[in-house]
Design a protein around this motif. Sequence first.
Motif, mmCIF file in Angstrom:
data_model
loop_
_atom_site.group_PDB
_atom_site.id
_atom_site.type_symbol
_atom_site.label_atom_id
_atom_site.label_comp_id
_atom_site.label_asym_id
_atom_site.label_seq_id
_atom_site.Cartn_x
_atom_site.Cartn_y
_atom_site.Cartn_z
ATOM 1 N N PHE A 98 0.809 -1.215 0.000
ATOM 2 C CA PHE A 98 0.000 0.000 0.000
ATOM 3 C C PHE A 98 0.843 1.267 0.000
ATOM 4 O O PHE A 98 0.372 2.336 -0.373
ATOM 5 N N ASN A 124 -0.402 4.313 -2.621
ATOM 6 C CA ASN A 124 -0.266 3.195 -3.547
ATOM 7 C C ASN A 124 0.124 3.706 -4.935
ATOM 8 O O ASN A 124 -0.375 4.732 -5.398
ATOM 9 N N ASP A 131 0.059 -2.197 -4.885
ATOM 10 C CA ASP A 131 -0.694 -3.252 -4.210
ATOM 11 C C ASP A 131 -1.950 -3.511 -5.037
ATOM 12 O O ASP A 131 -2.809 -2.632 -5.150
ATOM 13 N N LEU A 134 -5.644 -2.832 -3.663
ATOM 14 C CA LEU A 134 -6.107 -1.486 -3.363
ATOM 15 C C LEU A 134 -6.168 -0.657 -4.641
ATOM 16 O O LEU A 134 -5.419 -0.913 -5.585
ATOM 17 N N GLU A 164 -7.889 2.910 6.158
ATOM 18 C CA GLU A 164 -7.997 3.179 4.729
ATOM 19 C C GLU A 164 -9.366 3.763 4.400
ATOM 20 O O GLU A 164 -10.308 3.658 5.186
#
Length: 219
Positions: A98, A124, A131, A134, A164
């Motif tokens: 992330f 990210n 990632d 995500l 998040e």
Amino acid sequence: RREVRLAVATSKDLRHWIKHGPVFAGTPFEHVHSKSGSIVSTVVGGRLLARKISGSYWMYWGDDGVKAASSADLIHWTPFTDSQGKIVDVLPPRQGYFDSNLAEGGPAAVLTKDGIVVLYNGMNSTDAGRDPDLPPGIYCGGQALFDAHDPLKLLKRPDKPFFEPEMPWEKTGQYKDGTTFIEGLVRFRDRWFLYYGCADSKVGVAVSEPARSPRSVRA
């Protein structure tokens, strides 16, 4: 790139302030790009107060990777460098995670019996190194644990963010890729209050309840 520099101001009453200038003034790094300072603190009487480790105050800082600096007086700071005199990351971005595009300092770091808890912001990537679980470009909150006696020694760093974007206002706004940008941490009546930016448009707060699991609750 705009020139951005961390600076210091002090006050005894939060009304009258003395400006001391850039944190790295008087060093070869006075004009280096610097932001997002996170000073190592500990809880004293329900408040976070800066705490010395091995005779020095410590600060985590930086936005393309988290770096470190030390100080004797909380005003004059010296960045941590390698043997060639180059500033190095103590918490660099990681491909495939992330924080693949950047790792940036967050609120005050907290010294605990288990080590120094560093909360930081990770972005990210938008390319193949991101990632895949995500959205590209999303900002999430990460955690890291450093040695209580050696602020440069990383002990643990989870692979997943602890915070998040989930709510609508965290995914819509000036930054539509989604942002929960953690910036302020307050201890109040045995609870932690984490203040964060929502998509660059609003300010939110997450509250950790002491009698429940450490999962944050939006308020």
